[in-house]
Design an enzyme around this catalytic site. Structure first.
Site, PDB file in Angstrom:
ATOM      1  N   HIS A 118       0.857  -1.194   0.000  1.00  0.00           N
ATOM      2  CA  HIS A 118       0.000   0.000   0.000  1.00  0.00           C
ATOM      3  C   HIS A 118       0.885   1.233   0.000  1.00  0.00           C
ATOM      4  O   HIS A 118       1.936   1.232   0.648  1.00  0.00           O
ATOM      5  CB  HIS A 118      -0.915  -0.001   1.236  1.00  0.00           C
ATOM      6  CG  HIS A 118      -2.070   0.928   1.096  1.00  0.00           C
ATOM      7  ND1 HIS A 118      -1.981   2.262   1.404  1.00  0.00           N
ATOM      8  CD2 HIS A 118      -3.338   0.719   0.646  1.00  0.00           C
ATOM      9  CE1 HIS A 118      -3.142   2.839   1.157  1.00  0.00           C
ATOM     10  NE2 HIS A 118      -3.990   1.923   0.688  1.00  0.00           N
ATOM     11  N   GLU A 160      -7.831  -5.298  -0.059  1.00  0.00           N
ATOM     12  CA  GLU A 160      -8.386  -6.070  -1.166  1.00  0.00           C
ATOM     13  C   GLU A 160      -8.386  -7.571  -0.928  1.00  0.00           C
ATOM     14  O   GLU A 160      -9.202  -8.292  -1.485  1.00  0.00           O
ATOM     15  CB  GLU A 160      -7.614  -5.762  -2.461  1.00  0.00           C
ATOM     16  CG  GLU A 160      -7.601  -4.301  -2.842  1.00  0.00           C
ATOM     17  CD  GLU A 160      -8.929  -3.813  -3.388  1.00  0.00           C
ATOM     18  OE1 GLU A 160      -9.964  -4.151  -2.781  1.00  0.00           O
ATOM     19  OE2 GLU A 160      -8.928  -3.113  -4.387  1.00  0.00           O
TER      20      GLU A 160
END
Ligand code: ACO
Length: 384
Positions: A263, A321
């Site tokens: 991320h 996700e």
């Protein structure tokens, strides 16, 4: 040529503060996400999606009367204009992916919305967008499978009605709660790429439909909201306990990225991964395949260990996700629906950010550093 032009370029605007917002706070070092004052862990499992949308738009939770009125207001806007349905039917003939169909149909909502961005008009458009997103996705999904879309049911809440419009069955409390937890979890997340896209568009005093259409396009990419499908594919390809390590090692050795990990902001485990992993565990225990849940946990553990081995300096951890994929799969959604369902949650944040931007607007207009040729001389075409 002036030598006073700015020369500092920060690729991807990493670390640059481009807005201030009361909507959410992302602390990538501590692994903390605050949504309108609530820790995501507190909000996600308690609120209905309508409460979260109201909270983001009005900066306070609705009281009982306000909530009833707001639910009715949203429910009254769920049906699609005929032209949007015609467009979706046309999209099925080319087998357009659901995310592209959502983007196309979002743009068509200008038929019902306003093109001028006063805050009151933008608020009306925000209701249209939030209310119709689930209808677009469910209608298109049914059309793709040769089935007629179902009319929305005003007696069901936002999340339950979406599941109903997909399957034709009224969902259980457990399934509705799981979806609400998911939608709340992804409702807003600082100045991510799609939210930034929406704020840039609305800052030109364009309109809410244009801003959200652009945001849908931005969310689609695999570096942003398009990762959960491939993340789940990886779990299925691994297939059984004990096989994760050679599979992931081979992927990393080929230089491939593991979807659902890493991320730009979080350098520790994304707090949304924890919320969704617990929600998935609850759902799978009651109504799912616990072996798949356990396999996903093993894949996650192996991936994090191997990412630390292959990219030790990068601090790559699980992102939202990975468990999005598992939770939405448990709800019976196929991979093509994962990112569109993300959009159904994130539209709350996009519209809230647009309203916030309009409330104190300044046009986004950064600069660029020119790297091209200087002092070219014009040559007529016959001399080139
Ligand atoms: N798997 C393997 N390696 C990775 C991963 C990953 N998931 N993520 C980053 N890396 C590596 C890159 O290869 C790069 O290595 P290098 O410097 O040796 O070339 C290094 O880590 C840095 O990568 P960047 O792309 O510069 O890092 P950035 O901060 O831009 O990445 C991103 C963030 C795009 C999310 C990235 O981690 C990624 O591609 N992850 C996989 C896709 C994904 O899960 N996306 C969903 C994000 S969550 C969301 O948007 C809702």
């Amino acid at each position: 040529m002036s030598d006073k032009l700015p020369t500092t370029w920060v690729p991807g605007l990493e670390g640059i503060v481009a807005a201030q917002t009361r909507l959410s706070r992302v602390d990538g070092q501590a692994g903390e996400l605050i949504i309108a004052g609530f820790r995501v862990e507190e909000l996600a499992g308690n609120a209905s999606f309508e409460e979260t949308v109201y909270l983001l738009w009005h900066d306070e939770l609705p009281n009982a009367g306000q909530l009833t009125a707001f639910r009715q207001e949203l429910a009254a806007q769920r049906e699609l204009p005929q032209a949007a349905l015609d467009l979706l039917r046309a999209a099925t003939t080319k087998n357009v992916p659901v995310m592209d169909a959502l983007r196309m149909a979002t743009a068509s909502l200008s038929l019902e919305a306003t093109a001028i961005s006063t805050i009151a008009e933008a608020q009306r458009d925000a209701i249209i967008l939030a209310a119709k997103f689930p209808t677009i996705v469910a209608a298109y999904k049914r059309l793709l499978h040769g089935r007629e879309p179902l009319l929305p049911r005003a007696d069901l809440g936002h999340a339950a009605n979406f599941l109903y419009m997909l399957s034709g069955e009224r969902p259980s409390e457990e399934r509705t709660r799981s979806l609400e937890t998911y939608l709340n979890t992804v409702s807003d997340h600082g100045l991510n790429a799609s939210t930034f896209a929406a704020r840039v568009i609305i800052s030109t005093q364009s309109d809410m439909i244009s801003a959200v259409t652009g945001a849908v396009g931005a969310l689609k990419g695999p570096l942003h909201g398009g990762a959960p499908g491939p993340a789940l594919d990886m779990v299925f390809e691994i297939g059984e306990a004990g096989k994760a390590e050679p599979y992931i090692r081979a992927k990393l050795a080929r230089g491939e990225r593991l979807m659902g990990f890493g991320h730009r902001v979080y350098k520790v485990r994304d707090p949304r991964a924890e919320v969704l992993s617990l929600a998935a565990k609850r759902l799978y225990r009651v109504d799912g395949d616990m072996a798949l849940y356990e396999l996903a946990r093993e894949v996650e553990r192996t991936a994090v260990t191997l990412l630390a081995e292959y990219k030790p300096e990068r601090k790559l951890q699980t992102n939202v996700e990975f468990y999005t994929a598992l939770l939405l799969h448990g709800l019976g959604l196929d991979t093509g629906l994962f990112t569109p369902t993300f959009a159904i949650g994130r539209v709350a944040g996009w519209t809230a950010h647009c309203l916030e931007q309009l409330g104190d607007n300044r046009l986004f207009r950064p600069q660029s550093v020119y790297t091209g040729v200087k002092n070219r001389r014009w040559a007529p075409v016959e001399e080139r």
